[in-house]
Design a protein around this motif. Structure first.
Motif, PDB file in Angstrom:
ATOM      1  N   PRO A  18       0.829  -1.213   0.000  1.00  0.00           N
ATOM      2  CA  PRO A  18       0.000   0.000   0.000  1.00  0.00           C
ATOM      3  C   PRO A  18       0.859   1.258   0.000  1.00  0.00           C
ATOM      4  N   VAL A  19       0.541   2.183  -0.890  1.00  0.00           N
ATOM      5  CA  VAL A  19       1.309   3.416  -1.060  1.00  0.00           C
ATOM      6  C   VAL A  19       0.363   4.606  -0.982  1.00  0.00           C
ATOM      7  N   ASP A  20       0.792   5.643  -0.281  1.00  0.00           N
ATOM      8  CA  ASP A  20       0.052   6.901  -0.244  1.00  0.00           C
ATOM      9  C   ASP A  20       0.907   8.002  -0.865  1.00  0.00           C
ATOM     10  N   ILE A  21       0.314   8.760  -1.762  1.00  0.00           N
ATOM     11  CA  ILE A  21       0.985   9.902  -2.378  1.00  0.00           C
ATOM     12  C   ILE A  21       0.434  11.169  -1.743  1.00  0.00           C
ATOM     13  N   VAL A  22       1.308  11.953  -1.143  1.00  0.00           N
ATOM     14  CA  VAL A  22       0.912  13.150  -0.408  1.00  0.00           C
ATOM     15  C   VAL A  22       1.200  14.390  -1.247  1.00  0.00           C
ATOM     16  N   VAL A  23       0.188  15.239  -1.397  1.00  0.00           N
ATOM     17  CA  VAL A  23       0.330  16.463  -2.194  1.00  0.00           C
ATOM     18  C   VAL A  23      -0.153  17.656  -1.371  1.00  0.00           C
ATOM     19  N   PRO A  24       0.766  18.448  -0.807  1.00  0.00           N
ATOM     20  CA  PRO A  24       0.356  19.670  -0.109  1.00  0.00           C
ATOM     21  C   PRO A  24       0.148  20.801  -1.116  1.00  0.00           C
TER      22      PRO A  24
ATOM     23  N   TYR B 222      -0.664   1.476 -11.005  1.00  0.00           N
ATOM     24  CA  TYR B 222      -0.462   0.713  -9.777  1.00  0.00           C
ATOM     25  C   TYR B 222      -1.815   0.629  -9.084  1.00  0.00           C
ATOM     26  N   SER B 223      -2.135  -0.519  -8.530  1.00  0.00           N
ATOM     27  CA  SER B 223      -3.509  -0.721  -8.064  1.00  0.00           C
ATOM     28  C   SER B 223      -3.760  -0.299  -6.624  1.00  0.00           C
ATOM     29  N   ASN B 224      -2.751  -0.414  -5.774  1.00  0.00           N
ATOM     30  CA  ASN B 224      -2.985  -0.234  -4.347  1.00  0.00           C
ATOM     31  C   ASN B 224      -2.380   1.081  -3.840  1.00  0.00           C
ATOM     32  N   PHE B 225      -2.944   2.198  -4.271  1.00  0.00           N
ATOM     33  CA  PHE B 225      -2.425   3.485  -3.809  1.00  0.00           C
ATOM     34  C   PHE B 225      -3.563   4.480  -3.599  1.00  0.00           C
ATOM     35  N   ARG B 226      -3.266   5.456  -2.741  1.00  0.00           N
ATOM     36  CA  ARG B 226      -4.175   6.576  -2.510  1.00  0.00           C
ATOM     37  C   ARG B 226      -3.430   7.884  -2.744  1.00  0.00           C
ATOM     38  N   VAL B 227      -4.177   8.907  -3.060  1.00  0.00           N
ATOM     39  CA  VAL B 227      -3.634  10.254  -3.169  1.00  0.00           C
ATOM     40  C   VAL B 227      -4.247  11.088  -2.052  1.00  0.00           C
ATOM     41  N   ILE B 228      -3.405  11.618  -1.179  1.00  0.00           N
ATOM     42  CA  ILE B 228      -3.873  12.476  -0.084  1.00  0.00           C
ATOM     43  C   ILE B 228      -3.509  13.917  -0.418  1.00  0.00           C
TER      44      ILE B 228
ATOM     45  N   ILE C 144      -9.180  14.120   0.378  1.00  0.00           N
ATOM     46  CA  ILE C 144      -8.987  15.569   0.327  1.00  0.00           C
ATOM     47  C   ILE C 144      -9.121  16.143   1.735  1.00  0.00           C
ATOM     48  N   LEU C 145      -8.061  16.759   2.207  1.00  0.00           N
ATOM     49  CA  LEU C 145      -8.024  17.346   3.546  1.00  0.00           C
ATOM     50  C   LEU C 145      -7.768  18.841   3.447  1.00  0.00           C
ATOM     51  N   SER C 146      -8.076  19.553   4.510  1.00  0.00           N
ATOM     52  CA  SER C 146      -7.782  20.988   4.559  1.00  0.00           C
ATOM     53  C   SER C 146      -7.437  21.389   5.983  1.00  0.00           C
ATOM     54  N   GLN C 147      -6.684  22.465   6.096  1.00  0.00           N
ATOM     55  CA  GLN C 147      -6.298  23.004   7.397  1.00  0.00           C
ATOM     56  C   GLN C 147      -6.164  24.502   7.276  1.00  0.00           C
ATOM     57  N   THR C 148      -6.093  25.172   8.407  1.00  0.00           N
ATOM     58  CA  THR C 148      -5.768  26.594   8.379  1.00  0.00           C
ATOM     59  C   THR C 148      -4.317  26.737   7.939  1.00  0.00           C
ATOM     60  N   ASN C 149      -3.928  27.926   7.525  1.00  0.00           N
ATOM     61  CA  ASN C 149      -2.594  28.131   6.977  1.00  0.00           C
ATOM     62  C   ASN C 149      -1.520  27.988   8.061  1.00  0.00           C
ATOM     63  N   LEU C 150      -0.881  26.811   8.098  1.00  0.00           N
ATOM     64  CA  LEU C 150       0.152  26.513   9.083  1.00  0.00           C
ATOM     65  C   LEU C 150       1.517  26.304   8.443  1.00  0.00           C
ATOM     66  N   GLY C 151       1.574  26.311   7.118  1.00  0.00           N
ATOM     67  CA  GLY C 151       2.837  26.103   6.418  1.00  0.00           C
ATOM     68  C   GLY C 151       2.935  24.709   5.815  1.00  0.00           C
ATOM     69  N   LYS C 152       3.858  24.565   4.869  1.00  0.00           N
ATOM     70  CA  LYS C 152       3.995  23.313   4.119  1.00  0.00           C
ATOM     71  C   LYS C 152       4.367  22.147   5.017  1.00  0.00           C
TER      72      LYS C 152
ATOM     73  N   LEU D 146       2.235  18.701   5.347  1.00  0.00           N
ATOM     74  CA  LEU D 146       2.791  17.376   5.069  1.00  0.00           C
ATOM     75  C   LEU D 146       2.613  16.443   6.261  1.00  0.00           C
ATOM     76  N   ASN D 147       2.883  16.945   7.457  1.00  0.00           N
ATOM     77  CA  ASN D 147       2.771  16.107   8.652  1.00  0.00           C
ATOM     78  C   ASN D 147       1.333  15.666   8.901  1.00  0.00           C
ATOM     79  N   ASN D 148       0.377  16.554   8.682  1.00  0.00           N
ATOM     80  CA  ASN D 148      -1.021  16.182   8.884  1.00  0.00           C
ATOM     81  C   ASN D 148      -1.468  15.137   7.865  1.00  0.00           C
ATOM     82  N   ALA D 149      -0.975  15.257   6.644  1.00  0.00           N
ATOM     83  CA  ALA D 149      -1.299  14.254   5.629  1.00  0.00           C
ATOM     84  C   ALA D 149      -0.636  12.919   5.964  1.00  0.00           C
ATOM     85  N   ILE D 150       0.600  12.973   6.445  1.00  0.00           N
ATOM     86  CA  ILE D 150       1.307  11.744   6.831  1.00  0.00           C
ATOM     87  C   ILE D 150       0.583  11.058   7.989  1.00  0.00           C
ATOM     88  N   SER D 151       0.049  11.840   8.910  1.00  0.00           N
ATOM     89  CA  SER D 151      -0.710  11.267  10.032  1.00  0.00           C
ATOM     90  C   SER D 151      -1.939  10.518   9.550  1.00  0.00           C
TER      91      SER D 151
END
Length: 295
Positions: free
Chosen positions: A42-48, A68-74, A100-108, A112-117
């Motif tokens: 399983p692979v996750d692709i993170v895009v801030p 690739y079959s087993n991946f998500r895009v965050i 698809i996630l969103s947050q207040t402007n806290l910086g890149k 990234l850390n919130n997406a990784i979580s």
């Protein structure tokens, strides 16, 4: 006159070291050219993203056709003030493997850390919002992680917007300097930066070292130093290609390079007491890069 001689000496040293390491690494630069990785891990692709309405749809389109079959895009929006989030929700909200996630402007770094979580994948691939990739991007990264000591793999960054002299020169620089340096230092575990534009990480390790830091201007370099400090291996993939948007004006170019210089100085200062705890190969690599920055 002395300064000119010093610069000439540094140039000669760089060429000599590059030739030596290039020969040492010859025939082993891309050992996975012909391996087809089984679609299991399983692979996750993170895009801030932050105010990326001009480019984000093209980036996500390139991710949607990955073979690739087993991946998500965050995708995580860092409080954009334009319509980036709305565009993503409208065009990709119906995709089962898009989160698809969103947050207040806290910086890149925090984005990234919130997406990784939120990641559940064994491998995380981080991609900038303005970077296009080829459909084989996951298969180009995964085989390196068969070695359990490998914590991260640097991608091969090219300039996608070669529209004028400034961007064309940057593409030459990326290929002949940044990418080349990573390829020749791959054999001695001397890669100092897994580029933010495209790089892959073992999820357990990126969480173990604390993720990205907002304490420096170059969060990718900061993370790479912490991974090396823990004794893990970083590899380089010549096949995991990302086409990024380079600064197209002199003002934008200077702003980017000042940020890189200041950020790397922050990282060097931050980890100055740890250098002698790292491998001698790393110290040699660091010296080479510092000397290289003089020319």
């Amino acid at each position: 006159m002395l300064f000119v001689k010093l610069i000439s000496l540094v140039t000669v040293l760089r060429v000599a070291i590059s030739v030596y390491l290039g020969r040492k690494n010859k025939g082993n630069i891309s050992p996975y050219d012909h391996i087809v990785y089984e679609n299991a891990t399983p692979v996750d692709i993170v895009v801030p993203m932050y105010n990326e309405s001009d480019v984000i749809l093209k980036t996500l389109k390139s991710l949607s056709v990955i073979n690739y079959s087993n991946f998500r895009v965050i995708v995580i929006d860092d409080g954009s003030t334009d319509d980036s989030l709305q565009l993503v929700e409208r065009n990709f909200g119906q995709y089962d493997n898009f989160v698809i996630l969103s947050q207040t402007n806290l910086g890149k770094a925090e984005a990234l850390n919130n997406a990784i979580s939120a990641s559940t994948g064994e491998i995380i691939i981080c991609i900038d919002a303005d970077t296009l990739v080829k459909p084989n991007i996951i298969n180009s990264f995964l085989p390196y992680f068969d070695n359990k000591d490998v914590a991260a793999v640097a991608g091969y960054v090219k300039v996608g917007n070669r529209i004028n002299l400034i961007t064309k020169i940057q593409n030459i620089e990326y290929v002949t300097n940044q990418n080349y340096v990573r390829s020749i230092f791959d054999s001695v575990n001397g890669i100092l930066v897994v580029p933010g534009a495209v790089g892959a990480f073992r999820t357990s390790i990126i969480k173990q070292v604390g993720g990205y830091s907002s304490g420096t201007l170059t969060e990718d370099s900061d993370l790479t130093f912490r991974i090396i400090k823990r004794g893990f291996v970083i590899k380089n993939s010549l096949d995991a290609i990302g086409f990024t948007e380079a600064p197209a004006t002199l003002k934008m170019f200077c702003r980017q390079r000042v940020r890189w210089i200041v950020g790397n100085l922050q990282v060097l200062t931050k980890y100055r007491n740890s250098f002698f705890l790292m491998r001698i190969n790393f110290l040699g690599t660091l010296s080479f890069h510092i000397l290289g920055s003089l020319i």
